[in-house]
Scaffold this motif. Sequence first.
Motif, PDB file in Angstrom:
ATOM      1  N   GLN A 394      56.386  30.690 -39.802  1.00 45.74           N
ATOM      2  CA  GLN A 394      56.110  31.769 -40.746  1.00 45.74           C
ATOM      3  C   GLN A 394      55.923  31.168 -42.127  1.00 45.74           C
ATOM      4  OE1 GLN A 394      57.861  35.742 -40.379  1.00 45.74           O
ATOM      5  NE2 GLN A 394      58.730  35.478 -42.420  1.00 45.74           N
ATOM      6  N   ALA A 395      54.939  31.686 -42.853  1.00 41.64           N
ATOM      7  CA  ALA A 395      54.628  31.159 -44.182  1.00 41.64           C
ATOM      8  C   ALA A 395      54.434  32.305 -45.158  1.00 41.64           C
ATOM      9  CB  ALA A 395      53.373  30.290 -44.136  1.00 41.64           C
ATOM     10  N   SER A 396      54.895  32.086 -46.382  1.00 43.56           N
ATOM     11  CA  SER A 396      54.701  33.041 -47.474  1.00 43.56           C
ATOM     12  C   SER A 396      54.064  32.311 -48.650  1.00 43.56           C
ATOM     13  CB  SER A 396      56.036  33.658 -47.913  1.00 43.56           C
ATOM     14  OG  SER A 396      56.650  34.363 -46.865  1.00 43.56           O
ATOM     15  N   TYR A 397      53.163  33.000 -49.327  1.00 42.76           N
ATOM     16  CA  TYR A 397      52.495  32.398 -50.486  1.00 42.76           C
ATOM     17  C   TYR A 397      52.429  33.416 -51.613  1.00 42.76           C
ATOM     18  CZ  TYR A 397      49.212  29.763 -53.335  1.00 42.76           C
ATOM     19  OH  TYR A 397      48.638  29.057 -54.359  1.00 42.76           O
ATOM     20  N   ASN A 398      52.904  33.008 -52.776  1.00 39.15           N
ATOM     21  CA  ASN A 398      52.839  33.846 -53.972  1.00 39.15           C
ATOM     22  C   ASN A 398      51.535  33.578 -54.717  1.00 39.15           C
ATOM     23  OD1 ASN A 398      56.012  33.767 -53.603  1.00 39.15           O
ATOM     24  ND2 ASN A 398      55.550  35.422 -55.040  1.00 39.15           N
ATOM     25  N   PHE A 399      50.595  34.517 -54.629  1.00 35.77           N
ATOM     26  CA  PHE A 399      49.347  34.379 -55.372  1.00 35.77           C
ATOM     27  C   PHE A 399      49.593  34.551 -56.867  1.00 35.77           C
ATOM     28  CE2 PHE A 399      47.828  35.253 -51.121  1.00 35.77           C
ATOM     29  CZ  PHE A 399      46.741  34.407 -51.012  1.00 35.77           C
ATOM     30  N   THR A 400      50.554  35.410 -57.183  1.00 34.27           N
ATOM     31  CA  THR A 400      51.047  35.577 -58.554  1.00 34.27           C
ATOM     32  C   THR A 400      52.559  35.691 -58.442  1.00 34.27           C
ATOM     33  OG1 THR A 400      51.058  38.001 -58.583  1.00 34.27           O
ATOM     34  CG2 THR A 400      48.956  36.911 -59.077  1.00 34.27           C
ATOM     35  N   PRO A 401      53.274  35.632 -59.566  1.00 35.95           N
ATOM     36  CA  PRO A 401      54.723  35.799 -59.469  1.00 35.95           C
ATOM     37  C   PRO A 401      55.133  37.109 -58.809  1.00 35.95           C
ATOM     38  CG  PRO A 401      54.136  34.905 -61.608  1.00 35.95           C
ATOM     39  CD  PRO A 401      52.846  35.269 -60.936  1.00 35.95           C
ATOM     40  N   GLU A 402      54.233  38.116 -58.838  1.00 37.14           N
ATOM     41  CA  GLU A 402      54.572  39.421 -58.274  1.00 37.14           C
ATOM     42  C   GLU A 402      54.028  39.633 -56.854  1.00 37.14           C
ATOM     43  OE1 GLU A 402      54.575  39.196 -62.505  1.00 37.14           O
ATOM     44  OE2 GLU A 402      52.804  39.140 -61.196  1.00 37.14           O
ATOM     45  N   LEU A 403      52.906  39.019 -56.522  1.00 34.56           N
ATOM     46  CA  LEU A 403      52.210  39.296 -55.267  1.00 34.56           C
ATOM     47  C   LEU A 403      52.447  38.184 -54.250  1.00 34.56           C
ATOM     48  CD1 LEU A 403      50.196  41.006 -53.621  1.00 34.56           C
ATOM     49  CD2 LEU A 403      48.352  39.656 -54.667  1.00 34.56           C
ATOM     50  N   LYS A 404      52.916  38.575 -53.055  1.00 31.63           N
ATOM     51  CA  LYS A 404      53.209  37.604 -52.008  1.00 31.63           C
ATOM     52  C   LYS A 404      52.613  38.071 -50.683  1.00 31.63           C
ATOM     53  CE  LYS A 404      57.380  37.319 -50.364  1.00 31.63           C
ATOM     54  NZ  LYS A 404      58.844  37.089 -50.344  1.00 31.63           N
ATOM     55  N   ILE A 405      52.027  37.144 -49.934  1.00 30.20           N
ATOM     56  CA  ILE A 405      51.483  37.393 -48.604  1.00 30.20           C
ATOM     57  C   ILE A 405      52.303  36.584 -47.603  1.00 30.20           C
ATOM     58  CG2 ILE A 405      49.456  37.268 -47.125  1.00 30.20           C
ATOM     59  CD1 ILE A 405      49.079  39.184 -49.400  1.00 30.20           C
ATOM     60  N   THR A 406      52.640  37.201 -46.480  1.00 33.41           N
ATOM     61  CA  THR A 406      53.432  36.536 -45.443  1.00 33.41           C
ATOM     62  C   THR A 406      52.736  36.685 -44.101  1.00 33.41           C
ATOM     63  OG1 THR A 406      55.504  36.984 -46.603  1.00 33.41           O
ATOM     64  CG2 THR A 406      55.662  36.456 -44.266  1.00 33.41           C
ATOM     65  N   GLY A 407      52.717  35.598 -43.342  1.00 29.23           N
ATOM     66  CA  GLY A 407      52.180  35.626 -41.990  1.00 29.23           C
ATOM     67  C   GLY A 407      53.036  34.780 -41.067  1.00 29.23           C
ATOM     68  N   GLY A 408      53.253  35.250 -39.836  1.00 26.96           N
ATOM     69  CA  GLY A 408      54.077  34.502 -38.895  1.00 26.96           C
ATOM     70  C   GLY A 408      53.613  34.691 -37.475  1.00 26.96           C
ATOM     71  N   ILE A 409      53.956  33.742 -36.604  1.00 28.91           N
ATOM     72  CA  ILE A 409      53.570  33.800 -35.203  1.00 28.91           C
ATOM     73  C   ILE A 409      54.666  33.139 -34.373  1.00 28.91           C
ATOM     74  CG2 ILE A 409      52.271  31.624 -35.255  1.00 28.91           C
ATOM     75  CD1 ILE A 409      50.237  33.031 -33.363  1.00 28.91           C
ATOM     76  N   ARG A 410      54.865  33.624 -33.159  1.00 25.49           N
ATOM     77  CA  ARG A 410      55.879  33.072 -32.258  1.00 25.49           C
ATOM     78  C   ARG A 410      55.382  33.164 -30.819  1.00 25.49           C
ATOM     79  NH1 ARG A 410      61.841  33.127 -33.103  1.00 25.49           N
ATOM     80  NH2 ARG A 410      62.835  32.431 -31.179  1.00 25.49           N
ATOM     81  N   TYR A 411      55.652  32.116 -30.056  1.00 21.88           N
ATOM     82  CA  TYR A 411      55.368  32.132 -28.614  1.00 21.88           C
ATOM     83  C   TYR A 411      56.695  32.075 -27.873  1.00 21.88           C
ATOM     84  CZ  TYR A 411      53.959  30.727 -23.939  1.00 21.88           C
ATOM     85  OH  TYR A 411      53.793  30.669 -22.579  1.00 21.88           O
ATOM     86  N   SER A 412      56.914  33.026 -26.952  1.00 24.02           N
ATOM     87  CA  SER A 412      58.151  33.103 -26.173  1.00 24.02           C
ATOM     88  C   SER A 412      57.837  33.017 -24.694  1.00 24.02           C
ATOM     89  CB  SER A 412      58.895  34.414 -26.451  1.00 24.02           C
ATOM     90  OG  SER A 412      59.234  34.534 -27.815  1.00 24.02           O
ATOM     91  N   SER A 413      58.662  32.272 -23.973  1.00 23.89           N
ATOM     92  CA  SER A 413      58.537  32.158 -22.522  1.00 23.89           C
ATOM     93  C   SER A 413      59.903  32.429 -21.911  1.00 23.89           C
ATOM     94  CB  SER A 413      58.052  30.760 -22.137  1.00 23.89           C
ATOM     95  OG  SER A 413      58.033  30.609 -20.726  1.00 23.89           O
ATOM     96  N   ASP A 414      59.945  33.332 -20.916  1.00 22.99           N
ATOM     97  CA  ASP A 414      61.209  33.734 -20.297  1.00 22.99           C
ATOM     98  C   ASP A 414      61.150  33.558 -18.792  1.00 22.99           C
ATOM     99  OD1 ASP A 414      62.902  35.084 -22.521  1.00 22.99           O
ATOM    100  OD2 ASP A 414      60.893  35.910 -22.807  1.00 22.99           O
ATOM    101  N   ASP A 415      62.118  32.834 -18.261  1.00 22.35           N
ATOM    102  CA  ASP A 415      62.282  32.680 -16.809  1.00 22.35           C
ATOM    103  C   ASP A 415      63.524  33.443 -16.392  1.00 22.35           C
ATOM    104  OD1 ASP A 415      60.138  30.716 -16.061  1.00 22.35           O
ATOM    105  OD2 ASP A 415      61.215  29.484 -17.518  1.00 22.35           O
ATOM    106  N   LYS A 416      63.373  34.326 -15.395  1.00 21.41           N
ATOM    107  CA  LYS A 416      64.491  35.117 -14.899  1.00 21.41           C
ATOM    108  C   LYS A 416      64.574  34.996 -13.379  1.00 21.41           C
ATOM    109  CE  LYS A 416      64.823  38.746 -18.407  1.00 21.41           C
ATOM    110  NZ  LYS A 416      64.920  40.201 -18.594  1.00 21.41           N
ATOM    111  N   SER A 417      65.793  34.904 -12.867  1.00 19.44           N
ATOM    112  CA  SER A 417      65.976  34.835 -11.418  1.00 19.44           C
ATOM    113  C   SER A 417      67.335  35.404 -11.048  1.00 19.44           C
ATOM    114  CB  SER A 417      65.861  33.390 -10.922  1.00 19.44           C
ATOM    115  OG  SER A 417      66.912  32.599 -11.435  1.00 19.44           O
ATOM    116  N   ARG A 418      67.442  35.821  -9.782  1.00 18.35           N
ATOM    117  CA  ARG A 418      68.715  36.323  -9.281  1.00 18.35           C
ATOM    118  C   ARG A 418      68.787  36.124  -7.782  1.00 18.35           C
ATOM    119  NH1 ARG A 418      70.761  42.550  -9.472  1.00 18.35           N
ATOM    120  NH2 ARG A 418      68.825  42.795  -8.332  1.00 18.35           N
ATOM    121  N   VAL A 419      69.995  35.822  -7.294  1.00 10.46           N
ATOM    122  CA  VAL A 419      70.278  35.724  -5.867  1.00 10.46           C
ATOM    123  C   VAL A 419      71.418  36.685  -5.576  1.00 10.46           C
ATOM    124  CG1 VAL A 419      71.086  34.256  -3.993  1.00 10.46           C
ATOM    125  CG2 VAL A 419      69.533  33.328  -5.719  1.00 10.46           C
ATOM    126  N   GLY A 420      71.215  37.616  -4.634  1.00 13.04           N
ATOM    127  CA  GLY A 420      72.256  38.583  -4.321  1.00 13.04           C
ATOM    128  C   GLY A 420      71.848  39.498  -3.201  1.00 13.04           C
TER     129      GLY A 420
END
Length: 715
Positions: A394-420
Amino acid sequence: MAQTTVNADGDIIVTATRTETLLSKTPIAMTAVSGEMLTQKGITNTTQLADSVPNVSIVRGNGLQITIRGVTSTDGTEKGDPSAAFLLDGVYIARPQAQEVSFFDIERVEVLRGPQGTLYGRNTTAGVVNVISAAPKFKFGGSADVSYESFNHITASGSINVPVSDTFAVRAAVNYDRRDTFVNKTSSDRYNWGPFKDVFAARLSALWQPTSDLKVLVKADYSLDNGYGVNAVPTTNFFASAAAASVAGTPINAAYVVNSDTTAQRSSSLSEQWQGVERKLGKGVMGQIDWNLSNSLTLTYLGSYRTMNRFMHSTLARTATTGNRDWFTGRYWQTSQEARLAFKSGNLFVQTGGYYFKEKSGIAFFILDFFGPNSQFGFPQDPTIAVSKGVFGQASYNFTPELKITGGIRYSSDDKSRVGATVNDDLTTGARTTFQTNNASRNFSKTTWRVGVDYDVPGLGLFYGSVATGYKAGGFNDGCETGTAPGCALPAAALYYAPETLTSYEVGFKLHTADNKLRFNGNYFHYDYSGLQVSSVQNVCGGPCQVTANAATAKVDGVELEATFKPAPNHVFEAMVTFLNARYGNYTPPVAGANANFAGVQLNRSPKSVVSLGYTFTQPLGGGAELALNAKTRISASYALTDIGNGVFFRQPNYTKSDISLTYTAPDKKYYVGVFGKNLENRLVLTSVSANGTFAGTAVFEDPRTFGIRAGAKF
């Protein structure tokens, strides 16, 4: 009485963006409650927190159930996941049964509303609750707090902070929390129905800071709960009918019984079939390292390891007066590792990192005499494993002391299992009948992102807007997929359910007057949900079992307004107003065989409007002492409590709940003593309701009216 980081204007320093910022300058819809405010408001556990946070409900079910802006999860089993993440000192706590931590020696609590899929990851589609305990400080001190309340509710806590050297400090804190059950026993069984909770908890923390560029923090905690208390009453205490929808019919509406006799509403004639027992033992350790590699680069590592053992004997009601014995045993452990690298140079601030989480459990749940004498029907499941991996930036940039733009990205991987398996044991012969094998495994993955802009108007406040996405991993129901093993007969579409995703659009403001006498926050948000996960209990596995499916769509629109007005040093007015329209888009649940479309039906625990008003008057006394009077009230519209599995639309009527307290604080805040009353109207507010199905319908409610006294001291 824990210390907290608050500036001269009363603004709290928070870490919602994984770095320290002022609450008023953080472009997120969030609420932060300091440790001192928790003490003043008499908040001693997680469920009481909801009255101070807009559009949040935290109730007890099979563990904690957190609802934020109408979004929740009712699957508290070992394979289920919440929609709102619960964190302790930044560490994700997976099991709802381990989330009801006692509020002792707390620095602050942060509640983030809306998806936090970039910096926090999976299972944050609804938001985040982060409880932050007090860290060691380089100053000797300590505190003690005690209270006694109705229903023999005793809480006592103490802490001591010792600076061993200029670079090393330790802190120890302990807590005891005991309360009787709220349910009034009218049966003649010979068993105890309480205490509801009997908790001893302790925490030991150490801080090593050899230089201004390196800080190492370690915390270890322990808790033991030996409480058992009946927590539900017959649904007919509140509703004229608790009948389930007929097989060929459509869902029915249940009319609320207007009954001012709350003692009768709290009563249960259920005969417990054996002595109820519940024992939860939790242990954990976490460590955080913050290392300033240079003036612009900081490395943070956060690691943890936790275990929980749980054992329970209870009675499941088959009718209003009798039921089946049941028992549960479970062993859980989890570990998480996170590394973040933060770079700041000029107007640019960048965070990037990786996350690893693994959870493993083994459980057994059995209902005795379910299919006749000397038998037990149940679910032995061992192991259930979940592994989650993520990378983010994630990154934020202040174009002026008052104005800020933020952008972020995330990749998630989930493995699930059960024996029963789902089984029935003949306790006479020892023979076991296996109804179905509960073996499943699947991988889920998702990329989530966030784009935001904020503008800080000097002397006025912050305006912000964002578009963000959230992701909650999919999972599986009981059973196994056709063709994977002998006896497996479920198609993949019935066994597995897909991830829950959402796109959130939000605009808001955090304004203040030049003298900070008035603070005014507000926001508007719109959610588009896809695959909203909905759980219910259904008879599809040889007996009752938890079934989760994806609702096609859901929509949520809302407005949240908060104001604090301090016209004079000894007068503080607080107001909170919320409007919420949370509803299913297009959803046809399996309701006792009926094809009913829930399109437009209100999501559970989502009142269309709530108004909270508070006033604090502080009278200075001689020598720097003071006397404070606090009064607050919460006015809520009605809300749905739909029992999807049985096809009954229950509703909690609109209600008003008010609290009052009077507290004397000695000079230099060396000690305090106070009296309080909560829920003065004695309204029993329902949190969950079920209809008559395989088991008798039951209702669970929030705290009734209570009165108490509390005192504390610090040095």
